[in-house]
Write a protein that holds these residues in place. Sequence first.
Motif, mmCIF file in Angstrom:
data_model
loop_
_atom_site.group_PDB
_atom_site.id
_atom_site.type_symbol
_atom_site.label_atom_id
_atom_site.label_comp_id
_atom_site.label_asym_id
_atom_site.label_seq_id
_atom_site.Cartn_x
_atom_site.Cartn_y
_atom_site.Cartn_z
ATOM 1 N N PHE A 117 0.934 -1.178 -0.245
ATOM 2 C CA PHE A 117 -0.213 -0.232 0.297
ATOM 3 C C PHE A 117 0.621 1.176 -0.549
ATOM 4 O O PHE A 117 0.902 2.366 -0.908
ATOM 5 C CB PHE A 117 -0.819 -0.102 1.092
ATOM 6 C CG PHE A 117 -2.204 1.088 1.317
ATOM 7 C CD1 PHE A 117 -3.091 0.321 0.150
ATOM 8 C CD2 PHE A 117 -1.583 2.266 1.412
ATOM 9 C CE1 PHE A 117 -4.065 2.122 0.070
ATOM 10 C CE2 PHE A 117 -2.856 2.842 2.342
ATOM 11 C CZ PHE A 117 -3.832 3.069 1.013
ATOM 12 N N VAL A 118 2.079 1.039 0.539
ATOM 13 C CA VAL A 118 2.403 2.644 0.986
ATOM 14 C C VAL A 118 3.200 2.790 -0.956
ATOM 15 O O VAL A 118 2.969 3.800 -0.581
ATOM 16 C CB VAL A 118 4.196 2.324 1.764
ATOM 17 C CG1 VAL A 118 5.357 3.278 1.402
ATOM 18 C CG2 VAL A 118 3.200 2.502 3.060
ATOM 19 N N ALA A 141 0.608 1.355 7.598
ATOM 20 C CA ALA A 141 0.828 1.742 6.140
ATOM 21 C C ALA A 141 1.506 2.994 6.773
ATOM 22 O O ALA A 141 2.235 4.092 6.167
ATOM 23 C CB ALA A 141 -0.497 1.683 5.273
ATOM 24 N N VAL A 142 0.664 4.268 7.013
ATOM 25 C CA VAL A 142 0.755 5.325 7.985
ATOM 26 C C VAL A 142 2.469 5.233 8.940
ATOM 27 O O VAL A 142 3.112 6.202 8.561
ATOM 28 C CB VAL A 142 0.105 5.699 9.348
ATOM 29 C CG1 VAL A 142 0.450 6.636 9.577
ATOM 30 C CG2 VAL A 142 -0.890 5.778 8.182
ATOM 31 N N ILE A 143 2.967 3.945 9.620
ATOM 32 C CA ILE A 143 4.342 4.299 9.628
ATOM 33 C C ILE A 143 5.534 3.683 9.281
ATOM 34 O O ILE A 143 6.093 4.338 8.757
ATOM 35 C CB ILE A 143 4.096 2.700 11.078
ATOM 36 C CG1 ILE A 143 3.711 3.366 12.239
ATOM 37 C CG2 ILE A 143 5.944 2.567 11.237
ATOM 38 C CD1 ILE A 143 3.331 1.979 13.188
ATOM 39 N N GLY A 144 4.576 2.985 7.880
ATOM 40 C CA GLY A 144 5.665 2.662 6.932
ATOM 41 C C GLY A 144 5.394 4.373 6.312
ATOM 42 O O GLY A 144 6.862 4.427 4.983
ATOM 43 N N LYS A 145 4.454 4.805 5.946
ATOM 44 C CA LYS A 145 4.854 5.993 5.191
ATOM 45 C C LYS A 145 6.146 7.228 5.414
ATOM 46 O O LYS A 145 6.667 7.808 4.597
ATOM 47 C CB LYS A 145 3.254 6.337 4.333
ATOM 48 C CG LYS A 145 3.528 7.733 3.640
ATOM 49 C CD LYS A 145 3.067 7.023 2.518
ATOM 50 C CE LYS A 145 3.276 7.951 1.016
ATOM 51 N NZ LYS A 145 3.193 7.237 -0.041
ATOM 52 N N LEU A 146 5.733 7.094 6.532
ATOM 53 C CA LEU A 146 6.317 8.193 7.892
ATOM 54 C C LEU A 146 8.829 7.708 7.498
ATOM 55 O O LEU A 146 8.379 8.749 8.039
ATOM 56 C CB LEU A 146 6.520 8.674 9.249
ATOM 57 C CG LEU A 146 4.125 8.652 9.176
ATOM 58 C CD1 LEU A 146 4.207 9.352 10.366
ATOM 59 C CD2 LEU A 146 5.185 10.084 8.622
ATOM 60 N N THR A 147 8.192 6.503 7.462
ATOM 61 C CA THR A 147 9.676 6.086 7.520
ATOM 62 C C THR A 147 9.419 5.436 6.302
ATOM 63 O O THR A 147 10.076 5.631 5.383
ATOM 64 C CB THR A 147 9.970 5.418 9.245
ATOM 65 O OG1 THR A 147 8.969 3.819 8.849
ATOM 66 C CG2 THR A 147 9.699 6.012 10.737
ATOM 67 N N THR A 148 9.471 3.799 6.704
ATOM 68 C CA THR A 148 9.515 2.906 5.158
ATOM 69 C C THR A 148 9.438 2.193 5.964
ATOM 70 O O THR A 148 9.377 1.246 7.184
ATOM 71 C CB THR A 148 11.041 3.052 5.734
ATOM 72 O OG1 THR A 148 11.590 1.682 4.853
ATOM 73 C CG2 THR A 148 11.679 2.249 6.370
ATOM 74 N N PRO A 149 8.424 1.006 5.011
ATOM 75 C CA PRO A 149 8.084 0.340 5.391
ATOM 76 C C PRO A 149 8.517 -1.191 4.775
ATOM 77 O O PRO A 149 8.160 -2.217 4.795
ATOM 78 C CB PRO A 149 7.131 -0.252 4.181
ATOM 79 C CG PRO A 149 7.986 0.337 2.615
ATOM 80 C CD PRO A 149 8.297 1.436 3.623
#
Length: 490
Positions: A117-118, A141-149
């Motif tokens: 999704f990211v 997905a939010v965490i992955g978007k802010l950092t890396t998935p």
Amino acid sequence: MGSRIFHFLHRFIFYIFFAVILLLVGLNIFMSRGYSTLSVETPAYFNLITLMISVLLAVLVYRFRRHLLEFLGKIPRIYAVIGLLGVSLILQLLTIKQLNVNPTWDFGAIVDSAKLFVEKGEIGDYFTIYPNNILLVCILAVIGKLTTPALLVFQLFNVMIITISQYLIFRIASKVAGKAVGMASLLVSVLFFPYFFYAPVVYTDTISLIFLLLPLQILINKDGKLRGDLLAIITASVIFSFGMLLKGSLIIFTIAFTIVLFLYMKKWKKLYMLIPFIILLIVKTLFTSGIYQLGILDKETVEKRSMPVTHWMVMGQNEDRFGKYAQTDVDFTTNLLKEYPREEVTEAHINELKNRLADKGLAGNIAFNIEKIGHTWTDGTYYSLNKLRRYPVHPENFQRLTDYKSGHVVQGYARVQHLLLFFGLLLALRFKGNHPFISFITLSIIGFFLFFILWETRSRYLVSLTPLIIMLSCMGYLGRRDGSLDPDSQ
């Protein structure tokens, strides 16, 4: 007249809790399902030896509880908390390093979908069948978007949730039962078998902990009493609602909270008991609508392919699997959905459910449920070793952990700890006074017990409940320093 009714309700809840705990302690004395999760036969005398050790430790802790209370009360709180949480981080990170797993089963579907999704804005077909897991994908997905998935990032998030939950266990237990019980609860939670062994597995079992503990932290004031203001009740209800979206069984916490409000709020404020369910309906409606509006899931596809609620009830009566996950039942439901409308599938499930209950008969149903409860409630590993066994990154490390000698030590540690906690719940039966927090715990344990008799079950599903078990068990052994929860001091 009104006070007599509420007194009766309190006693009724207590007697049900009394019966449930007696049954669970009895089953744990004679059953131990830790080895069976690895398809290994329990060694001779293992149950007896671990039982004797557990009884001895329980007697020692209870006998010297006054000394323990004094000792724990003298420890500098800030240094002890930081030190214990540091130990927790080390244990969890070591588990990730040495016992890491390649994501498979639902865990793999969630992690892979969050990454997909990211990177591409897409999501897998898995969630059209199991849309109940979509909230965790959105969070990751939010965490992955802010950092890396990356898997490690998600695992560090899991570690953070577990560690914060342990701190909240300390905070809540301290407010309700005093600093010493808070320290004891923190120590138990740091050394609690599933909390560090589930660190590599990013799934709803551990993430759900925060959706129980955060609202309790909000609801309980510094004196250990229930906050009755509207803002606290609404805020807690919202968090409980998201917990239910994350993991369906957590609706039990909303129900328990509703009953507590009815029992403990005064006069017209008893109407506040409606708030948790109103909030739940609003949150669920808005979240589901948002998922469809944003195009994350297609409504028509979900309605066509997703499993009806009755699917898990049918699977919960699978005699061959003792109510655990059964691929044959998944295939049964999937094939029905391909051929019939959803309403007819539900009707077919109800008929199948009736047939399974009738086929077992009265004696068969009793025997089946005793075995089912045993598989759910007598596994001190909480199914964690089974999950670490699935495609480990370092299979040699897992083999060393569970081989002949070390495996007995690991399983023994899990069973002794599990027995000690349930003996503590047995001791907590002496708390016959009314207290909102204890009522919430007893109602939650009763709810989980009844729910997993009806539902598809697995010992890891109890991880969401374990903070309450830990806190009440520690109170059972130690009471409360000022005596308000300790009948022996009155």
